[in-house]
Design a protein around this motif. Structure first.
Motif, PDB file in Angstrom:
ATOM      1  N   THR A 317     -32.245 -33.192  51.905  1.00  0.00           N
ATOM      2  CA  THR A 317     -30.859 -33.191  52.386  1.00  0.00           C
ATOM      3  C   THR A 317     -30.705 -32.667  53.811  1.00  0.00           C
ATOM      4  O   THR A 317     -29.802 -33.071  54.535  1.00  0.00           O
ATOM      5  CB  THR A 317     -29.997 -32.338  51.428  1.00  0.00           C
ATOM      6  OG1 THR A 317     -30.207 -32.809  50.106  1.00  0.00           O
ATOM      7  CG2 THR A 317     -28.526 -32.433  51.755  1.00  0.00           C
ATOM      8  N   HIS A 320     -33.587 -34.092  57.862  1.00  0.00           N
ATOM      9  CA  HIS A 320     -33.465 -35.065  58.958  1.00  0.00           C
ATOM     10  C   HIS A 320     -32.881 -34.411  60.199  1.00  0.00           C
ATOM     11  O   HIS A 320     -32.995 -34.946  61.278  1.00  0.00           O
ATOM     12  CB  HIS A 320     -32.718 -36.318  58.530  1.00  0.00           C
ATOM     13  CG  HIS A 320     -31.273 -36.120  58.267  1.00  0.00           C
ATOM     14  ND1 HIS A 320     -30.806 -35.485  57.159  1.00  0.00           N
ATOM     15  CD2 HIS A 320     -30.192 -36.473  58.986  1.00  0.00           C
ATOM     16  CE1 HIS A 320     -29.486 -35.465  57.200  1.00  0.00           C
ATOM     17  NE2 HIS A 320     -29.085 -36.042  58.291  1.00  0.00           N
ATOM     18  N   ALA A 332     -32.844 -24.082  68.329  1.00  0.00           N
ATOM     19  CA  ALA A 332     -31.626 -23.685  67.609  1.00  0.00           C
ATOM     20  C   ALA A 332     -31.627 -24.167  66.161  1.00  0.00           C
ATOM     21  O   ALA A 332     -30.875 -23.672  65.334  1.00  0.00           O
ATOM     22  CB  ALA A 332     -30.388 -24.217  68.326  1.00  0.00           C
ATOM     23  N   ARG A 333     -32.481 -25.149  65.854  1.00  0.00           N
ATOM     24  CA  ARG A 333     -32.508 -25.693  64.495  1.00  0.00           C
ATOM     25  C   ARG A 333     -33.761 -25.286  63.743  1.00  0.00           C
ATOM     26  O   ARG A 333     -34.008 -25.741  62.646  1.00  0.00           O
ATOM     27  CB  ARG A 333     -32.448 -27.211  64.554  1.00  0.00           C
ATOM     28  CG  ARG A 333     -31.148 -27.678  65.083  1.00  0.00           C
ATOM     29  CD  ARG A 333     -31.124 -29.159  65.137  1.00  0.00           C
ATOM     30  NE  ARG A 333     -30.076 -29.555  66.056  1.00  0.00           N
ATOM     31  CZ  ARG A 333     -29.936 -30.755  66.545  1.00  0.00           C
ATOM     32  NH1 ARG A 333     -30.759 -31.696  66.200  1.00  0.00           N
ATOM     33  NH2 ARG A 333     -28.968 -31.020  67.364  1.00  0.00           N
ATOM     34  N   LEU A 338     -34.915 -17.522  61.566  1.00  0.00           N
ATOM     35  CA  LEU A 338     -33.676 -16.842  61.153  1.00  0.00           C
ATOM     36  C   LEU A 338     -33.858 -15.329  61.151  1.00  0.00           C
ATOM     37  O   LEU A 338     -33.027 -14.585  61.647  1.00  0.00           O
ATOM     38  CB  LEU A 338     -33.265 -17.318  59.755  1.00  0.00           C
ATOM     39  CG  LEU A 338     -32.746 -18.760  59.687  1.00  0.00           C
ATOM     40  CD1 LEU A 338     -32.702 -19.246  58.242  1.00  0.00           C
ATOM     41  CD2 LEU A 338     -31.363 -18.854  60.334  1.00  0.00           C
ATOM     42  N   ILE A 354     -24.358 -22.184  56.247  1.00  0.00           N
ATOM     43  CA  ILE A 354     -24.467 -23.357  55.366  1.00  0.00           C
ATOM     44  C   ILE A 354     -23.078 -23.707  54.824  1.00  0.00           C
ATOM     45  O   ILE A 354     -22.665 -24.862  54.844  1.00  0.00           O
ATOM     46  CB  ILE A 354     -25.467 -23.096  54.218  1.00  0.00           C
ATOM     47  CG1 ILE A 354     -26.884 -22.932  54.783  1.00  0.00           C
ATOM     48  CG2 ILE A 354     -25.427 -24.232  53.203  1.00  0.00           C
ATOM     49  CD1 ILE A 354     -27.908 -22.382  53.796  1.00  0.00           C
ATOM     50  N   PRO A 364     -23.154 -29.560  59.784  1.00  0.00           N
ATOM     51  CA  PRO A 364     -22.046 -29.902  58.878  1.00  0.00           C
ATOM     52  C   PRO A 364     -21.626 -28.732  57.983  1.00  0.00           C
ATOM     53  O   PRO A 364     -22.392 -27.787  57.788  1.00  0.00           O
ATOM     54  CB  PRO A 364     -22.613 -31.028  58.015  1.00  0.00           C
ATOM     55  CG  PRO A 364     -23.901 -31.434  58.617  1.00  0.00           C
ATOM     56  CD  PRO A 364     -24.376 -30.289  59.455  1.00  0.00           C
TER      57      PRO A 364
HETATM   58  C1  HEC Z   1     -26.426 -33.387  61.009  1.00  0.00           C
HETATM   59  C2  HEC Z   1     -27.468 -32.448  61.275  1.00  0.00           C
HETATM   60  C3  HEC Z   1     -27.596 -31.255  60.350  1.00  0.00           C
HETATM   61  C4  HEC Z   1     -27.739 -31.240  58.991  1.00  0.00           C
HETATM   62  C5  HEC Z   1     -27.736 -32.422  58.052  1.00  0.00           C
HETATM   63  C6  HEC Z   1     -27.946 -29.873  58.626  1.00  0.00           C
HETATM   64  N1  HEC Z   1     -27.894 -29.083  59.711  1.00  0.00           N
HETATM   65 FE1  HEC Z   1     -28.103 -27.078  59.745  1.00  0.00          FE
HETATM   66  N2  HEC Z   1     -27.778 -27.048  61.726  1.00  0.00           N
HETATM   67  C7  HEC Z   1     -27.629 -28.164  62.518  1.00  0.00           C
HETATM   68  C8  HEC Z   1     -27.502 -27.742  63.897  1.00  0.00           C
HETATM   69  C9  HEC Z   1     -27.312 -28.666  65.076  1.00  0.00           C
HETATM   70  C10 HEC Z   1     -27.592 -26.338  63.891  1.00  0.00           C
HETATM   71  C11 HEC Z   1     -27.588 -25.419  65.108  1.00  0.00           C
HETATM   72  C12 HEC Z   1     -26.217 -24.942  65.378  1.00  0.00           C
HETATM   73  C13 HEC Z   1     -26.207 -24.060  66.604  1.00  0.00           C
HETATM   74  O1  HEC Z   1     -26.748 -24.453  67.637  1.00  0.00           O
HETATM   75  O2  HEC Z   1     -25.678 -22.976  66.480  1.00  0.00           O
HETATM   76  C14 HEC Z   1     -27.755 -25.932  62.514  1.00  0.00           C
HETATM   77  C15 HEC Z   1     -27.858 -24.620  62.109  1.00  0.00           C
HETATM   78  C16 HEC Z   1     -28.202 -24.226  60.841  1.00  0.00           C
HETATM   79  C17 HEC Z   1     -28.423 -22.851  60.438  1.00  0.00           C
HETATM   80  C18 HEC Z   1     -28.317 -21.632  61.331  1.00  0.00           C
HETATM   81  C19 HEC Z   1     -29.504 -21.517  62.224  1.00  0.00           C
HETATM   82  C20 HEC Z   1     -29.438 -20.318  63.138  1.00  0.00           C
HETATM   83  O3  HEC Z   1     -30.502 -19.882  63.558  1.00  0.00           O
HETATM   84  O4  HEC Z   1     -28.349 -19.836  63.455  1.00  0.00           O
HETATM   85  C21 HEC Z   1     -28.755 -22.893  59.108  1.00  0.00           C
HETATM   86  C22 HEC Z   1     -29.118 -21.712  58.241  1.00  0.00           C
HETATM   87  C23 HEC Z   1     -28.727 -24.266  58.695  1.00  0.00           C
HETATM   88  N3  HEC Z   1     -28.372 -25.056  59.748  1.00  0.00           N
HETATM   89  C24 HEC Z   1     -29.022 -24.718  57.418  1.00  0.00           C
HETATM   90  C25 HEC Z   1     -28.881 -26.024  57.004  1.00  0.00           C
HETATM   91  C26 HEC Z   1     -29.076 -26.447  55.653  1.00  0.00           C
HETATM   92  C27 HEC Z   1     -29.517 -25.574  54.498  1.00  0.00           C
HETATM   93  C28 HEC Z   1     -28.794 -27.775  55.624  1.00  0.00           C
HETATM   94  C29 HEC Z   1     -28.808 -28.711  54.431  1.00  0.00           C
HETATM   95  C30 HEC Z   1     -27.972 -28.354  53.308  1.00  0.00           C
HETATM   96  C31 HEC Z   1     -28.462 -28.177  56.962  1.00  0.00           C
HETATM   97  N4  HEC Z   1     -28.514 -27.091  57.769  1.00  0.00           N
HETATM   98  C32 HEC Z   1     -28.164 -29.469  57.335  1.00  0.00           C
HETATM   99  C33 HEC Z   1     -27.599 -29.466  62.104  1.00  0.00           C
HETATM  100  C34 HEC Z   1     -27.688 -29.883  60.784  1.00  0.00           C
END
Ligand code: HEC
Length: 387
Positions: A317, A320, A332-333, A338, A354, A364
């Motif tokens: 989920t 990608h 950042a990703r 963490l 989340i 999202p």
């Molecule tokens: C469409 C792309 C996308 C999806 C799908 C996505 N993320 Fe993210 N996520 C991001 C991005 C972009 C960031 C960085 C945001 C930022 O720069 O602060 C992020 C940040 C995070 C962070 C914080 C990271 C930090 O160091 O602050 C967590 C935890 C996280 N995602 C968990 C998840 C989880 C668990 C899922 C699946 C349920 C998920 N993400 C799905 C794009 C996504």
């Protein structure tokens, strides 16, 4: 006026156990229930000014059949899961859309004929004549991480790639001059070029192994009458489909052939805005060493969740955007950081992020979509990957 956009039903996975395959049936008179992704422009979008090509097409198909389309929205990050919870659970009659390729296995599902071809596309300044792979030599080329073009360029000498998780970020890099060209998923790149960059780039479709695919509408297996009706509507609507593809900026014209260095065919899987992204492609990527996976998942669950289930969930989920096992090359990703980022606060920060997302940054919102158990499992898994 249709009811599209108003019926905004985020089905909660946990709330509806996947149903058994349904017996052949007719759809209710007057209504065509359509399943689509609520947030997947240029293909579909639950609200906002633009509804996407699939939604506009589904409305036209329903109208031709004397029906009104009603929408059931489900995020398609995991397409198999989306199918299980929607179409196969009788939440809708038609799923827009699935790869038509028979290699893309979808048990319990029957597909119409393909209605749309899609491919990767070269995005470059209009004055650059790019007639083949060789014309990209010496240029800095943005690619989607693990995509067929990424693998192709990385397997040949003389090409410099920068990899991105999202089309959008790759387009931004092009805009800022950080790269000279990009090979991205055509519909998404074309749409962004049109809506964000005033058609500043030339977007040229490409052909070659794993570079393209065709989309079809899916109905439940055995629903022959409905499949036939939708098929006929799709045939009648051909000119409208071309017009829609133009409206959303999908690239057109003669594809440039990108010769593949690899053997074996690789066809399209998945239909998200970032193009093919399935386990086959992932497996190749891992083999090619682009994504480093954690060798083992250590049992170190702090939250009481199930780290193994969390890892599986994460990789189907979230990967990608965050890469397999959270090991994104984009800092950042990169979810292995963490702990170093937030110290003891990290599990809370992760959970809040989340649930609430960071919509402005592209993360999202998952509250209401994931259960608390899913989140606990994910956080337990994240515990195992902290550096
Ligand atoms: C469409 C792309 C996308 C999806 C799908 C996505 N993320 Fe993210 N996520 C991001 C991005 C972009 C960031 C960085 C945001 C930022 O720069 O602060 C992020 C940040 C995070 C962070 C914080 C990271 C930090 O160091 O602050 C967590 C935890 C996280 N995602 C968990 C998840 C989880 C668990 C899922 C699946 C349920 C998920 N993400 C799905 C794009 C996504």
């Amino acid at each position: 006026m249709t009811t599209r956009g108003k019926i905004r039903q985020y089905l909660i996975g946990a709330a509806c156990a996947a149903g058994a395959l349904m017996a052949p049936e007719a759809h209710a008179a007057g209504v065509l229930r359509v399943c689509a992704d609520p947030d997947n422009l240029p293909f579909s979008k639950a609200d906002g000014p633009e509804h996407g090509l699939y939604v506009e097409l589904a409305n036209m198909v329903a109208r031709r059949m004397g029906d009104t389309a009603q929408y059931v929205w489900w995020l398609s990050f995991s397409e198999k899961k989306a199918l299980r919870n929607t179409l196969l659970n009788d939440k809708c009659d038609a799923y827009f859309a699935l790869p038509a390729d028979p290699e893309y296995k979808a048990p319990g599902v029957q597909r119409t004929q393909a209605f749309l071809d899609m491919s990767y596309a070269i995005v470059a300044p209009a004055e650059d004549k790019i007639n083949g792979l060789a014309d990209l030599r010496g240029k800095r080329v943005a690619v989607l991480s693990g995509s067929a073009p990424h693998i192709l360029l990385a397997s040949q000498k003389g090409y410099t790639t920068s990899s991105f998780v999202l089309n959008e970020d790759a387009m931004n890099a092009l805009d800022k001059g950080e790269v000279d060209a990009a090979i991205l998923w055509g519909p998404s790149a074309g749409y962004e070029n049109l809506t964000r960059f005033h058609s500043r780039w030339r977007v040229t479709p490409v052909s070659g192994e794993g570079m393209s695919g065709r989309m079809a509408v899916a109905v439940r297996w055995g629903n022959d009458a409905l499949a036939a009706d939708i098929n006929q509507a799709l045939i009648d609507l051909r000119p409208d489909i071309v017009a829609l593809a133009d409206k959303y900026g999908f690239p057109r014209g003669k594809p440039v052939r990108l010769a593949s260095a690899s053997d074996g065919s690789r066809s399209m899987h998945g239909s998200g805005a970032n193009g093919p992204a399935d386990s086959l492609v992932q497996a190749r990527v891992v083999r090619a060493g682009f994504i480093k996976t954690a060798d083992t998942t250590q049992p170190a669950a702090a939250t009481g969740g199930d780290a193994k289930a969390g890892r599986e969930f994460f990789n189907s989920t979230c990967a990608h955007c965050h890469s397999t096992d959270g090991a994104s090359p984009i800092s950042a990703r990169d979810l292995r950081r963490l702990k170093s980022r937030y110290k003891d606060q990290w599990p809370e920060t992760a959970e809040t992020t989340i649930k609430n997302g960071r919509p402005d940054a592209g993360m999202p919102t998952w509250a209401g979509i994931l259960s608390q158990k899913d989140i606990d499992d994910i956080v337990s898994f994240l515990t195992t990957i902290q550096k």
